[in-house]
Design an enzyme around this catalytic site. Structure first.
Site, mmCIF file in Angstrom:
data_model
loop_
_atom_site.group_PDB
_atom_site.id
_atom_site.type_symbol
_atom_site.label_atom_id
_atom_site.label_comp_id
_atom_site.label_asym_id
_atom_site.label_seq_id
_atom_site.Cartn_x
_atom_site.Cartn_y
_atom_site.Cartn_z
ATOM 1 N N HIS A 112 46.965 2.268 53.569
ATOM 2 C CA HIS A 112 47.185 1.971 52.146
ATOM 3 C C HIS A 112 48.684 1.723 51.948
ATOM 4 O O HIS A 112 49.489 1.926 52.856
ATOM 5 C CB HIS A 112 46.729 3.146 51.272
ATOM 6 C CG HIS A 112 45.260 3.132 51.043
ATOM 7 N ND1 HIS A 112 44.713 2.860 49.822
ATOM 8 C CD2 HIS A 112 44.230 3.305 51.902
ATOM 9 C CE1 HIS A 112 43.392 2.889 49.930
ATOM 10 N NE2 HIS A 112 43.068 3.159 51.186
ATOM 11 N N ASP B 263 38.308 0.294 45.306
ATOM 12 C CA ASP B 263 39.553 0.921 45.755
ATOM 13 C C ASP B 263 39.729 2.263 45.033
ATOM 14 O O ASP B 263 39.646 2.321 43.799
ATOM 15 C CB ASP B 263 40.706 -0.041 45.389
ATOM 16 C CG ASP B 263 41.989 0.248 46.126
ATOM 17 O OD1 ASP B 263 41.945 0.905 47.182
ATOM 18 O OD2 ASP B 263 43.051 -0.216 45.647
ATOM 19 N N HIS B 264 39.957 3.324 45.782
ATOM 20 C CA HIS B 264 40.248 4.653 45.221
ATOM 21 C C HIS B 264 39.230 5.146 44.190
ATOM 22 O O HIS B 264 39.608 5.515 43.056
ATOM 23 C CB HIS B 264 41.657 4.688 44.601
ATOM 24 C CG HIS B 264 42.745 4.508 45.623
ATOM 25 N ND1 HIS B 264 43.153 5.502 46.475
ATOM 26 C CD2 HIS B 264 43.497 3.429 45.936
ATOM 27 C CE1 HIS B 264 44.114 5.051 47.270
ATOM 28 N NE2 HIS B 264 44.337 3.782 46.978
ATOM 29 N N GLU C 242 39.536 9.184 52.592
ATOM 30 C CA GLU C 242 40.979 9.357 52.816
ATOM 31 C C GLU C 242 41.272 10.826 53.105
ATOM 32 O O GLU C 242 40.812 11.712 52.395
ATOM 33 C CB GLU C 242 41.783 8.896 51.596
ATOM 34 C CG GLU C 242 43.285 9.204 51.766
ATOM 35 C CD GLU C 242 44.172 8.545 50.706
ATOM 36 O OE1 GLU C 242 43.849 7.420 50.264
ATOM 37 O OE2 GLU C 242 45.177 9.168 50.324
ATOM 38 N N SER D 196 40.203 -1.829 41.850
ATOM 39 C CA SER D 196 40.477 -0.433 41.497
ATOM 40 C C SER D 196 39.710 -0.088 40.216
ATOM 41 O O SER D 196 39.154 -0.976 39.545
ATOM 42 C CB SER D 196 41.975 -0.260 41.255
ATOM 43 O OG SER D 196 42.349 -1.037 40.118
ATOM 44 N N HIS E 218 51.978 3.636 47.137
ATOM 45 C CA HIS E 218 51.716 2.406 46.370
ATOM 46 C C HIS E 218 52.979 1.930 45.649
ATOM 47 O O HIS E 218 53.880 2.723 45.373
ATOM 48 C CB HIS E 218 50.620 2.667 45.326
ATOM 49 C CG HIS E 218 49.295 2.992 45.946
ATOM 50 N ND1 HIS E 218 48.546 4.079 45.584
ATOM 51 C CD2 HIS E 218 48.595 2.372 46.917
ATOM 52 C CE1 HIS E 218 47.434 4.107 46.294
ATOM 53 N NE2 HIS E 218 47.433 3.088 47.120
ATOM 54 N N GLY E 219 52.992 0.659 45.324
ATOM 55 C CA GLY E 219 54.058 0.129 44.476
ATOM 56 C C GLY E 219 55.232 -0.446 45.263
ATOM 57 O O GLY E 219 55.201 -0.547 46.497
ATOM 58 N N THR F 205 50.797 -4.862 45.698
ATOM 59 C CA THR F 205 52.144 -5.100 45.157
ATOM 60 C C THR F 205 52.713 -6.473 45.556
ATOM 61 O O THR F 205 53.283 -7.183 44.715
ATOM 62 C CB THR F 205 53.089 -3.973 45.631
ATOM 63 O OG1 THR F 205 52.601 -2.747 45.061
ATOM 64 C CG2 THR F 205 54.513 -4.208 45.189
ATOM 65 N N SER G 243 50.501 -0.841 51.847
ATOM 66 C CA SER G 243 51.053 -1.624 52.955
ATOM 67 C C SER G 243 51.648 -2.963 52.546
ATOM 68 O O SER G 243 51.706 -3.895 53.353
ATOM 69 C CB SER G 243 49.989 -1.803 54.032
ATOM 70 O OG SER G 243 49.782 -0.553 54.653
HETATM 71 P P1 13P Z 1 50.653 -1.645 47.746
HETATM 72 O O1 13P Z 1 51.106 -1.064 46.460
HETATM 73 O O2 13P Z 1 51.616 -1.349 48.864
HETATM 74 O O3 13P Z 1 50.330 -3.077 47.693
HETATM 75 O O4 13P Z 1 49.305 -0.866 48.166
HETATM 76 C C1 13P Z 1 48.064 -1.239 47.647
HETATM 77 C C2 13P Z 1 46.997 -0.251 47.972
HETATM 78 O O5 13P Z 1 47.118 0.610 48.830
HETATM 79 C C3 13P Z 1 45.758 -0.359 47.202
HETATM 80 O O6 13P Z 1 44.845 0.642 47.512
HETATM 81 O O1 G3H Z 2 45.548 1.576 44.503
HETATM 82 C C1 G3H Z 2 46.455 0.921 44.064
HETATM 83 C C2 G3H Z 2 46.367 -0.472 43.688
HETATM 84 O O2 G3H Z 2 47.640 -1.025 43.678
HETATM 85 C C3 G3H Z 2 45.618 -0.675 42.384
HETATM 86 O O3 G3H Z 2 46.431 -0.438 41.306
HETATM 87 O O4 G3H Z 2 45.110 1.005 39.752
HETATM 88 O O5 G3H Z 2 47.005 -0.409 38.924
HETATM 89 O O6 G3H Z 2 44.878 -1.463 39.632
HETATM 90 P P1 G3H Z 2 45.823 -0.317 39.806
HETATM 91 ZN ZN ZN Z 3 45.645 2.550 47.993
#
Ligand code: 13P
Ligand code: G3H
Ligand code: ZN
Length: 344
Positions: free
Chosen positions: A232, A83-84, A142, A50, A198-199, A278, A234
């Site tokens: 995502h 990621d994102h 997305e 990320s 997330h989370g 997570t 997941s």
């Molecule tokens: P989780 O928080 O469910 O693990 O999701 C992670 C995620 O989607 C990262 O892009």
């Molecule tokens: O996209 C979500 C992931 O859990 C990454 O989290 O931005 O805290 O690294 P983070």
């Molecule tokens: Zn995500």
């Protein structure tokens, strides 16, 4: 083994009916646990970083860490994924640092919190796709905003995600719009919003179709059978890890994640990439807590991190088995980025 692109990996997954976990990485221990599990399972893997991970480790160090991991685990096909990503520059600098895949998350504006409209999302994703494909790199887009169908709120647990209350229209990807988006942007994979977030606090009860809308994935797959779908948020937030954390001084409130069998249902309907962060964070911290609480005199990071890595490796291994990724490493012959550039 050289790094591979997301497109090559997910095409292989689609051909053989499996999905690949995208595990988030921000330090060496996470990398060793993920790739150790991949080696044992003979599985390819997606390592996701990320923007937060990139600034935590620093781009230069992260790039060298990935080089070192790829060298140390030559038998594991690795896709290095952003990621994102929130704008063109973040995606471009990831490519400069050796990422073979980028996510342009245009469901939110550049600030990472304001929901964007279709025109904004389409235009920024199209521009990133044009740039990345010219470099041989793959792109995930997305459509729809991640958030809870129980509360209508976006997720803010990781410091990004919508801050305002969202309508059901925003929280659920529209299948007709998804068809248009894939055509307009040329993305290689599409992340779907259907009630995951997330989370650790995704659902207040074991999710059913009212709060985890797997039917949206099924409808999108019916309309776009050749598009690789991405789930995502997941993590399954395993109860046993909640218990270990709580029994060693932690405070995880009762909560549910995405059951593995729901992900397997998604895999039968075109889900090829499953994002998990997570669960690994929980595994790592459960192991560390256990060592530090059971041995209060311990202060050697190698001792407590090793225990965390062990639990994380077990979790990754279980996901490789459950998603059908195990055993597929040998079937993948990496295609160089130069050659990929001509294939999109
Ligand atoms: P989780 O928080 O469910 O693990 O999701 C992670 C995620 O989607 C990262 O892009
Ligand atoms: O996209 C979500 C992931 O859990 C990454 O989290 O931005 O805290 O690294 P983070
Ligand atoms: Zn995500």
């Amino acid at each position: 083994m050289a790094r591979i692109t997301l497109r090559q990996l997910l095409d292989h997954a689609a051909e053989h009916g499996y999905a690949v976990p995208a595990f988030n990485i921000s330090n060496m221990e996470m990398g060793l646990a993920i790739l150790g599990a991949a080696r044992e399972a003979h599985a390819p893997v997606i390592l996701a970083a990320s923007r937060g991970a990139r600034s935590y480790a620093g781009d230069k160090l992260l790039a060298r860490l990935i080089d070192g991991l790829v060298e140390t685990f030559p038998e594991v096909p690795v896709c290095m994924h952003l990621d994102h990503g929130n704008n063109l520059a973040t995606c471009a600098t990831a490519i400069q640092h050796g990422f073979t895949s980028v996510m342009m998350d245009g469901s939110l504006k550049e600030d990472g919190t304001t929901p964007a409209d279709y025109a904004y999302n389409m235009e920024i994703t199209r521009r990133v796709t044009e740039m990345a494909h010219a470099c041989g790199v793959s792109v995930e887009g997305e459509l729809g905003v991640l958030g809870s169908l129980e509360t209508g709120m976006g997720d803010q647990e990781d410091g990004h995600g919508a801050t305002e209350r969202l309508s059901e229209d925003q929280l659920l990807t529209d299948p007709a719009e998804a068809e248009r988006f894939v055509k307009d942007t040329g993305v290689d994979a599409l992340a779907i919003a259907m009630g995951t977030s997330h989370g650790a606090y995704k659902f207040t009860r074991k999710p059913d179709g009212a709060i985890l809308a797997m039917n949206v994935i099924e409808e999108i797959n019916r309309r776009l059978p050749n598009t690789h779908l991405v789930m995502h948020g997941s993590s399954s937030v395993p109860e046993d890890l909640q218990q270990v954390i709580n029994s060693y001084g932690g405070d995880i409130r009762p909560t549910w994640g995405v059951p593995v069998e729901e992900i397997q249902r998604g895999i039968r309907s075109g889900v090829r990439k499953v994002n998990i962060d997570t669960d690994n964070r929980m595994a790592m911290s459960a192991g560390v807590r256990r060592v530090l609480v059971e041995n209060t005199g311990e202060f050697d990071p190698r001792k407590y991190l090793k225990e965390g890595m062990g639990l994380m490796k077990d979790l990754c291994r279980a996901r490789f088995e459950a998603f059908g990724t195990a055993g597929h490493a040998d079937g993948i012959v990496p295609v160089a980025l130069e050659a990929m550039a001509g294939r999109y």
